[in-house]
Design an enzyme around this catalytic site. Structure first.
Site, PDB file in Angstrom:
ATOM      1  N   LYS A  72       0.839  -1.211   0.000  1.00 11.06           N
ATOM      2  CA  LYS A  72       0.000   0.000   0.000  1.00 11.06           C
ATOM      3  C   LYS A  72       0.867   1.252   0.000  1.00 11.06           C
ATOM      4  CE  LYS A  72      -4.034  -1.996   0.293  1.00 11.06           C
ATOM      5  NZ  LYS A  72      -4.870  -2.112  -0.894  1.00 11.06           N
ATOM      6  N   LYS A  91      -4.504 -16.155 -12.835  1.00  9.11           N
ATOM      7  CA  LYS A  91      -5.821 -16.536 -12.343  1.00  9.11           C
ATOM      8  C   LYS A  91      -6.828 -15.400 -12.439  1.00  9.11           C
ATOM      9  CE  LYS A  91      -5.301 -15.652  -7.441  1.00  9.11           C
ATOM     10  NZ  LYS A  91      -5.500 -16.113  -6.098  1.00  9.11           N
ATOM     11  N   LYS A 128     -10.139  -9.656  -9.507  1.00  9.52           N
ATOM     12  CA  LYS A 128     -10.849  -8.396  -9.670  1.00  9.52           C
ATOM     13  C   LYS A 128      -9.933  -7.345 -10.293  1.00  9.52           C
ATOM     14  CE  LYS A 128     -13.036  -4.960  -6.694  1.00  9.52           C
ATOM     15  NZ  LYS A 128     -14.378  -4.609  -7.135  1.00  9.52           N
TER      16      LYS A 128
END
Ligand code: TRP
Length: 330
Positions: free
Chosen positions: A111, A194, A197
């Site tokens: 982050k 894979k 989102k």
């Protein structure tokens, strides 16, 4: 019978990867254990959602899990912010969580790199809140993906530290829930990796037939089989993996045979795949819409879930306060 806690991101609309990789397994897990499923809507504040967005996301995620078969009659399903006891445990655990170890957490470091303008304290202490979510119900098992293993490791550390500090074995150290049979990894439609989102390569349970056809027909393939019995390229292997989970085995075999003979037409494969995904998806999508529109049912589920979760959480907080030394002046 184990006590299981499973936290659900409130922004994560379910795609086929989530369904076949995790949620499908929850249906069996909830029958065999004492399960708590909750929507992690305190955690989601780290990204500063608008109130209307927060509300919409919670409702959507709740409807999707219920539509998939998470059953409020046998499991406890609740919204994190309906159980404020967790914030007290979070505060208490924060006193024994060290800045250094929090700063070294992989998700925090990611982050710091990806959103340097919003490194808030909530992000730093995200693993402490997650630990509180888990140990407040004295869970022994947590279903986690690879990306959450470090958080679970920290949960064990915080539980152990509490026990050591107060000379008790009050909190169990939770392990990863093991789904026995190998977990299916569902690939995306972009040829590699894979379904995810953030990758934008997924088919969502809420996608309409039209959207599904469009996405599948655009899926990456290769320039065609290179002759008889050639090894498959990754994009084509991925389409076969998807076909495997949604289609009849005879359909899969027939396309495999065509592939091996070098006569396959990817357009036909995709058409079949799209229709079979739609056949799987449609009842779920309709159920999602039905449940989303049923405020009365949603309110009932959430209210009953909160009551059960609070009962469990309040019992823990009461004991923890006593252990720490918050006691009546007798
Ligand atoms: N961190 C988890 C995720 O990103 C969500 C979560 C929050 C969670 N609290 C939890 C998962 C407790 C399991 C147990 O997916």
């Amino acid at each position: 019978m184990e006590t299981v806690v499973s936290g659900i991101r409130s922004t994560g609309n379910l795609h086929l990867g989530n369904y076949f990789g995790a949620v499908k397994n929850f249906l069996k897990m909830q029958r065999e254990n004492n399960c708590f499923f909750f929507i992690a809507d305190y955690h989601s504040l780290t990204t500063h959602p608008k109130p209307s967005e927060l509300q919409r996301n919670i409702r959507q995620v709740l409807a999707e899990y219920l539509a998939c078969g998470i059953d409020p009659e046998i499991a406890t399903i609740f919204i994190q912010s309906d159980v404020p006891e967790v914030t007290e445990l979070y505060l208490l655990l924060n006193m024994n969580a060290y800045i250094g170890e929090l700063e070294r957490t992989t998700s925090f470091k990611d982050k710091v790199r990806s959103q340097p303008d919003n490194i808030n304290a909530g992000l730093l202490t995200y693993p402490v809140l997650m630990a509180a979510d888990i140990i407040i119900h004295k869970a022994t098992k947590v279903p986690v993906g690879k990306d959450q293993e470090q958080h679970l490791e920290m949960t064990r550390k915080f539980a152990r530290r509490f026990n050591t500090m107060y000379g008790t074995d009050y909190f169990p150290e939770p392990d990863a829930y093991n789904f026995g049979e190998q977990l299916v990894k569902i690939p995306g439609l972009d040829g590699t990796g894979k379904m995810g989102k953030s990758e934008g390569n997924g088919i969502y349970l809420s996608d309409t037939p039209k959207e599904i056809r469009k996405k599948v027909m655009r899926a990456v393939t290769d320039s065609g089989p290179q002759g008889e019995n050639q090894e498959m390229s990754e994009p084509v292997r991925n389409l076969f993996t998807l076909l495997n989970v949604v289609s009849d085995p005879s359909v899969v075999d027939s396309f495999k045979e065509q592939y091996n003979r070098g006569t396959i037409r990817y357009g036909d494969l995709k058409k079949q795949l799209a229709e079979d995904i739609i056949r799987f998806n449609e009842p779920v999508r309709e159920r999602i819409e039905e449940i989303s529109a049923d405020s009365h049912y949603l309110n009932k589920v959430v209210k009953e879930g909160a009551a059960k979760a609070r009962e469990s959480a309040a019992a823990t907080i009461k004991e923890v306060r006593h252990i720490i030394g918050y006691r009546p002046f007798v």
